[in-house]
Each structure stands twice: as C-alpha cells, then as structure tokens.
Motif scaffolding. Structure first.
Motif, short mmCIF file in Angstrom:
data_model
loop_
_atom_site.label_atom_id
_atom_site.label_comp_id
_atom_site.label_asym_id
_atom_site.label_seq_id
_atom_site.Cartn_x
_atom_site.Cartn_y
_atom_site.Cartn_z
N ARG A 65 6.83 -0.24 -8.98
CA ARG A 65 6.59 -1.66 -9.07
C ARG A 65 5.57 -1.79 -10.20
O ARG A 65 4.67 -2.53 -10.29
CB ARG A 65 5.89 -2.02 -8.02
CG ARG A 65 6.88 -1.98 -6.81
CD ARG A 65 6.04 -2.47 -5.39
NE ARG A 65 7.23 -2.19 -4.31
CZ ARG A 65 7.86 -3.34 -4.04
NH1 ARG A 65 7.82 -4.40 -4.53
NH2 ARG A 65 8.58 -3.19 -2.99
N SER A 66 5.79 -1.11 -11.39
CA SER A 66 4.97 -1.27 -12.70
C SER A 66 5.96 -1.56 -13.75
O SER A 66 7.35 -1.72 -13.72
CB SER A 66 4.02 -0.22 -13.06
OG SER A 66 3.23 -0.40 -13.98
N ALA A 115 -3.81 1.54 -11.93
CA ALA A 115 -3.59 2.00 -10.71
C ALA A 115 -5.25 1.49 -10.20
O ALA A 115 -5.35 1.42 -9.17
CB ALA A 115 -3.10 3.43 -10.64
N LEU A 197 3.98 -0.18 -0.69
CA LEU A 197 3.00 0.29 -1.15
C LEU A 197 1.76 0.89 -0.12
O LEU A 197 1.28 2.01 0.09
CB LEU A 197 2.13 -0.74 -2.20
CG LEU A 197 1.72 -0.21 -3.47
CD1 LEU A 197 2.48 -0.83 -4.53
CD2 LEU A 197 0.22 -0.41 -3.58
N THR A 198 1.70 -0.33 1.03
CA THR A 198 0.84 0.03 1.95
C THR A 198 1.20 1.00 2.85
O THR A 198 0.39 1.82 3.36
CB THR A 198 0.49 -1.38 2.73
OG1 THR A 198 0.47 -2.30 1.89
CG2 THR A 198 -0.79 -1.52 3.54
N HIS A 201 0.76 4.45 1.48
CA HIS A 201 -0.77 4.74 1.60
C HIS A 201 -1.02 5.22 2.77
O HIS A 201 -1.56 6.33 3.08
CB HIS A 201 -1.71 3.64 1.20
CG HIS A 201 -3.13 4.13 1.45
ND1 HIS A 201 -3.79 4.57 0.53
CD2 HIS A 201 -3.75 3.59 2.39
CE1 HIS A 201 -5.13 4.95 0.96
NE2 HIS A 201 -5.09 3.99 2.03
N PHE A 202 -0.56 4.56 3.88
CA PHE A 202 -1.05 5.12 5.39
C PHE A 202 -0.16 6.11 5.86
O PHE A 202 -0.61 6.86 6.82
CB PHE A 202 -0.85 3.85 6.36
CG PHE A 202 -2.12 3.12 6.05
CD1 PHE A 202 -3.46 3.34 6.42
CD2 PHE A 202 -1.83 1.71 5.73
CE1 PHE A 202 -4.57 2.40 6.19
CE2 PHE A 202 -3.04 0.80 5.46
CZ PHE A 202 -4.20 1.12 5.78
N VAL A 207 -1.30 7.21 -3.81
CA VAL A 207 -0.67 5.84 -4.22
C VAL A 207 -1.06 5.91 -5.69
O VAL A 207 -0.19 5.71 -6.73
CB VAL A 207 -0.68 4.47 -3.46
CG1 VAL A 207 -0.20 3.36 -4.44
CG2 VAL A 207 -0.27 4.43 -2.29
N GLU A 208 -2.11 5.83 -6.04
CA GLU A 208 -2.60 5.68 -7.25
C GLU A 208 -2.62 6.69 -8.10
O GLU A 208 -2.01 6.48 -9.18
CB GLU A 208 -4.43 5.46 -7.32
CG GLU A 208 -4.93 4.37 -6.41
CD GLU A 208 -6.37 3.87 -6.52
OE1 GLU A 208 -7.04 5.07 -6.86
OE2 GLU A 208 -6.87 3.16 -5.97
N VAL A 211 0.98 6.35 -9.36
CA VAL A 211 1.16 5.31 -10.31
C VAL A 211 0.82 5.96 -11.73
O VAL A 211 1.35 5.63 -12.82
CB VAL A 211 0.66 4.10 -9.95
CG1 VAL A 211 0.82 2.85 -10.86
CG2 VAL A 211 1.14 3.48 -8.73
#
Lengths: 315, 332
Positions: A65-66, A115, A197-198, A201-202, A207-208, A211
């Motif tokens: 998504r970038s 990110a 994304l969320t 992460h969970f 995530v960061e 990216v």
C-alpha cells in the motif's frame, strides 16, 4: 453451475496484462508477420528492460500500500555519476557499487519517512525525486554531462545463448523476486500487510519493518534500472528516466497488482511491461504518430484498470 | 502498556508542544510553518534586493503565481476527499490549444469549460462507479488529453481571442487585472468550500476515508459519489481557468505549457499543509503553498541564482513541511 462459477472465478484472476499481451501479439502477427522475429523483438524488448526492473520494485511497494515515485531522480543521479567524469579512473565495479549504495540509501530514507514518520508516500518520494533532479541539474548547470565509459555499452550489447544480456538480467531478477515473495517469510509479511495493516500488526507481523524493507528493495531496483538505462543510452543526460516511475505504476496496475492487492504476482507486471514494449513496436511499425501513441496508451491503461476495478468491486 | 498498533503509534501519546504550536491537530492542517517560510523568503528578498518590493515586481509576482494558485486550489478540492488529479497539466495545455483555434470568444471560452467539466466528470465516474484508483484514472486521462492536445496543436502557435489577452494584460483603475483574477478565484473557491454544503461534505467524505471508514459520510446522508464527481469537475474547471489565464499571458496555444504542472500543483497543496490522505486541508494554506513556490522562482530571478538550485530548495521545503506532520496511518 458451480463448475461455471469456478471457471469464471479463475478467469477473473487473470491479470489484464496477459490478455493485453496476447491481443497485441495477435495483432502484430496478423498485421506485420515479418516483425515476429526473435532478433527484432529482442532489440525492442532490450530497450524496455530499465522499466521492467523498476517495475519489480514498484510492485513490491504497491503491494504494501505504498508507492515509489523517486526512481526518476535515482536514475538521473546515477547517470550523472557515471557520465560526468567526476570520478576519473573509477572502475566499472566502483560505479556499480556506488549506484547500489545510492539506491539503498534513498530506499532506506523513503522507507523510514513512510513507515516511521507516516508521511504520505506520494509526497515523500516525489520530493526526493525533485531534490535529486534539482541537485543533478544544479551540478551540471542543465547541460548534458559527458560520455559513459565504453565498458557499459560493451556489456549492454552482449548476448548469452542468443538472448541480449540485459533481458536475461531482467528475467533473472523477476525470477528471484517471484521466489522471494513466494518462499520467504518476508513474502508472507508483504501479502498480509497489503491485505490489512491492522490485522497484520496484531498477528505479529513487523509492519513498519516490512514497509521499510520493501522500499529499500525498490531503491535497489531503481539503482539497477539506472545502470541498465545508462548503459543503453551510453551518454549522460539531464532528462533520462524522468517519466519511468509513473510508467512503472501503470505497468504494475496492468499486471494486476493494485495498492494492497497482489493477485497478478510478479509475472503479471512482467507481462505488463512486455505489453508496453509490444504496443511500442506495433504503433511504430503501423506509423502511429506521437499523439496517437499517447491516446492509445491512455486508453489501454484506463480499460485495464476499469476491467480490474469492476471485477474486484466489493458488493 | 497498551500495544502500539500501526494506526495509533506510541509516540503520539507524548505531548508534543511543537506540533501543538504549529496547529497540527487542526482540520486546516499545518499552514503556519509555510506562512513563516513565505514571509522569511519575502523578508530576505526585500533586504537583499531593491527590486523585490517595487510595485512592478509585486504585480509581476501575482501574474507569475496566478496559474499555479488557480490549479492548486482546484487540486485541493480533490485532495481533500483523498483523491488526486494528475490530468490537470494536460487540461491546461488543452485549454490554451482550444483558445488558439481561432473563432469568436463567446464560443471558445464556454467550449473550454464544457470540455474541462466533461474530463472531470469522466475522471469522477471512473473513480466512483468503476472503482479505479484516482492515480490510475487521472494518469490515463492525462495521456489521452495530452494526445488530443497535440493533435489540435502539434507546436505552439495560433492567436487567442483579444478579450482573453486584455483580461490578463490590461489594468483597471491603475491596478493590473490579474489582481482581480486572484480576488475572483479566492471568492469563488471560498464560496464553494465554506459558503456551501459542498465543501463541508468534501471534508466529511475525506475525513471518513482518512480514518479508514469509507462509508461513514454516506451513512450520514452525504451523497458521496455525487460530491466526489463534483470535486473532480471543480478541479478540472479550475485547471481550465488557469489555462485561460496562461493563454492570455503567452498569447498563443502551447501543447507543452501545462507539462508537469500537476506535480507543481500537488507540491503547492502539500506545502500548504493539506494531507493527501484526505479530510485535512485549507484554502489559505494552499494559496500560501503556491506563494512559497512563486516567491522562490521570483527570488531566483532577482538574485541571479542558478534556476536549478530552486528545484532542490522546493523539494527540501516539501520534505520539511510534510516531515513535520506525521499522520496516524501509513500509506499514500
């Protein structure tokens, strides 16, 4: 009925680029059969290799998504290094190492800004490109720099097993990227970050980091594209490659990879780039002038995107 | 300790007085920093050069900045709803090409705006109904419109109607007409953004998209698709207006006059504090952003600096301004 549904579903997963490629190949075969010669096609495809390599980075960042619009600036800067004579006596390996270092540094900067700082990807990469373009134009006062060392052109013109070396490099990189995405944990992370994304992460995906790594790899691809582009034109330029990033976005979309979704994999965008090459061959041999080329190119991107947009519409 | 999800970074919990001072949390975005930058450049130029504060140069600055101001304001309408319009540069070129076709002004000028509205409407329909990402929809439109422009006018030339030329180069009560263009554009865009429900709805739609709840404005009774479509139409018509102004200034049609104008417009909007994720932005910020870029160009002329360093400074300011306003969400 179920069978028909499944067939339909499978058909819908085909990236638009395969269909466009097949249609263009058929048109070329019907209208200009003598162009269907591996040697002639090889020369045309060789010209599109920088775009093809750039697309490998673009598809990676678009899947998380970038977006990366800084490729134009990277290509210009590396072209300037090599052609300006600022580093007299530097060997080819030195130039390649410098190019790769540049790509990695710019990719890291993009990745950290996007990110960690969460700055808009369009704006960061656009700004990086603006800074680099301005820097190169300032150093060269707007005049084209000198010639590229002859070794680059010599390597560019070699053939292995009858296939131009740049094309082999492109295929090898595409193969590597496809294995990388399919077989490694990072590939899974890319897919999950793109999906949600969320949730990623969970589920314990970094995530960061994903990216940032995607952007570093995109910077690396831009550096490799810059080396091939520089070798192909064999002279320095202050305008080279500026429209490549946006074309790379178009080819990636044509290949069935949109922001966050990667159904087209790596080979969809690969054929997207090949479609652009074929389109160029077809329009050149048919004598379509430059405005016509722009209009046709616009319509093909639009129709492919509509085709993709309508079928992936959420109910 | 609560987990720091990607949507809620841990560092946002700390109070950040710099951000507070700069108006970070406001719906208008970070516009005070670019204002300071613009004033600093203006102050620096008025100290270092004598010509800068002359009336002639200030009017010249307004004339130079006007096309960018108009295009950037149009672009802002689309960016506020989380979209992007890459076709504005081509629309500007097309408008100058149409005006230079030759013919009575009362046919040519409406034709320019009708065509621009049509282009905007197609952009809007493709984005809202056919589910295409705005970058792709407007990028292909950029190619198509540029192609049509180059068919109409392969190289620059032709003459535009007299009324268009006079409206840019003439004066009224001793004041050059571009000043009145600026006032009219500001009034019109202020009316659209703050004097009508349209602007409020745009912020509602953009705010919903930015917070990850795409249908929220729709659920509150805002006609999402219609307003998004109208935003693209507005953006295109503002670009056409900039095209008319440019045609009056260069007195002919030019297929390349709008080249890369979309990137300049996006840069100006972003410098002015408008967020590309949607929902945050302001009219005055956009005007300030465009003025920063115009001041840079004007200053380079006056101080005889290399025009190329200007590009670098522009990029650096853009990085600085957007780097200072971190968002909650990662993305485009």
């Amino acid at each position: 009925m179920i069978l028909a549904d499944r067939t339909w579903q499978r058909l819908r997963r085909i990236p638009p680029s395969y269909l466009v490629f097949a249609a263009l190949l058929l048109t070329l075969w019907v209208l200009r059969p003598h162009m269907m010669n591996p040697n002639i096609l090889g020369i045309f495809i060789r010209q599109i290799v920088p775009l093809g390599i750039l697309v490998l980075g673009q598809l990676l960042v678009m899947r998380v998504r970038s977006i990366d619009l800084s490729g134009g600036g990277v290509i210009l800067l590396i072209n300037y290094y090599i052609s300006s004579g600022l580093f007299p006596g530097a060997s080819m390996m030195t130039f390649i190492a410098m190019a790769i270092a540049t790509g990695l540094i710019i990719g890291t900067f993009n990745g950290i800004m996007i990110a960690k700082r969460r700055v808009s990807a369009v704006i960061v990469t656009l700004a990086v490109s603006i800074v680099l373009v301005g820097f190169v134009q300032y150093l060269s006062s707007g005049k084209p720099p000198g010639d590229v060392p002859a070794m680059f052109a010599a390597l560019y013109n070699t053939k292995l097993l009858g296939v131009p070396t740049p094309v082999l490099l492109w295929i090898a990189l595409t193969l590597l990227m496809s294995l990388f995405l399919a077989r490694t944990v990072f590939g899974r992370a890319v897919a999950s970050v793109g999906e949600n994304l969320t949730a990623a992460h969970f589920s314990g995906v970094a995530v960061e980091r994903t990216v940032i790594v995607a952007h570093i790899l995109a910077g690396l691809m831009a550096a490799l594209a810059a080396l091939v582009q520089t070798a192909s034109i064999a002279v320095g330029s202050v305008r080279v490659g500026l429209d490549l990033p946006i074309l790379a976005v178009a080819a990636t979309i044509l290949g069935g990879v949109v922001f966050g979704r990667g159904e087209g994999g790596v080979w969809g965008p690969f054929f997207g780039v090949l479609s652009f090459a074929l389109l160029f061959i077809l329009m050149t041999t048919l004598g379509v002038d430059e405005p016509g080329k722009l209009i046709i190119q616009g319509f093909i991107i639009l129709l492919a995107a509509i085709f993709y947009g309508v079928r992936s519409a959420k109910p | 300790m609560p987990p720091s999800s990607p949507d809620h970074p841990a560092h946002s919990a700390k109070p950040n007085y710099l951000k507070w001072l700069l108006g970070q949390s406001s719906r208008q975005g970070l516009w005070s920093l670019p204002l300071i930058i613009a004033l600093a450049i203006a102050l620096g130029l008025s100290v270092t050069t004598q010509q800068f504060t002359s009336t002639g140069n200030l009017f010249n600055l307004i004339t130079q900045a006007m096309p960018l101001i108009i295009t950037a304001i149009g672009q802002m309408f689309v960016i506020v709803i989380g979209g992007l319009d890459l076709s504005v540069g081509s629309v500007i070129s097309l408008s100058t090409a149409i005006l230079a076709l030759g013919g009575p002004a009362y046919i040519l000028i409406p034709a320019v705006f009708l065509l621009a509205a049509l282009i905007g409407a197609v952009n809007g329909i493709v984005v809202t109904r056919l589910n295409v990402h705005p970058i792709i929809a407007t990028l292909s439109m950029q190619y198509i419109v540029l192609g049509v422009t180059r068919i109409l006018r392969p190289v620059s030339g032709g003459t535009v109607p007299d009324i268009v030329i006079t409206s840019v180069s003439g004066t009224l009560l001793g004041i050059p007409l571009p000043v009145f263009w600026g006032i009219a554009v500001l009034l019109l865009s202020w009316k659209l953004l703050h004097g009508a429900r349209f602007g409020l709805h745009l912020f509602a739609i953009g705010g919903g998209i930015a917070s990850g709840m795409e249908k929220v404005a729709h659920n509150f009774g805002v006609a999402e698709r219609r307003n998004i479509l109208l935003a693209y139409v507005t953006c295109s018509c503002f670009a056409a207006l900039a095209g008319v102004f440019l045609a009056g200034r260069i007195v002919s049609g030019d297929p390349n006059v709008g080249l890369l104008f979309e990137l300049d417009a996006i840069t100006a909007v972003a410098i002015g504090g408008t967020q590309l994720s949607g929902g945050v932005g302001s009219l005055h910020g956009t005007v300030i952003g465009a003025l920063v870029m115009a001041l840079l160009a004007n200053g380079m002329n006056l101080t005889n600096m290399s025009p190329f360093i200007q590009t670098t400074i522009k990029g650096a300011i853009l990085l600085l301004v957007v780097g200072l306003q971190s968002r909650k969400k990662m993305g485009l």
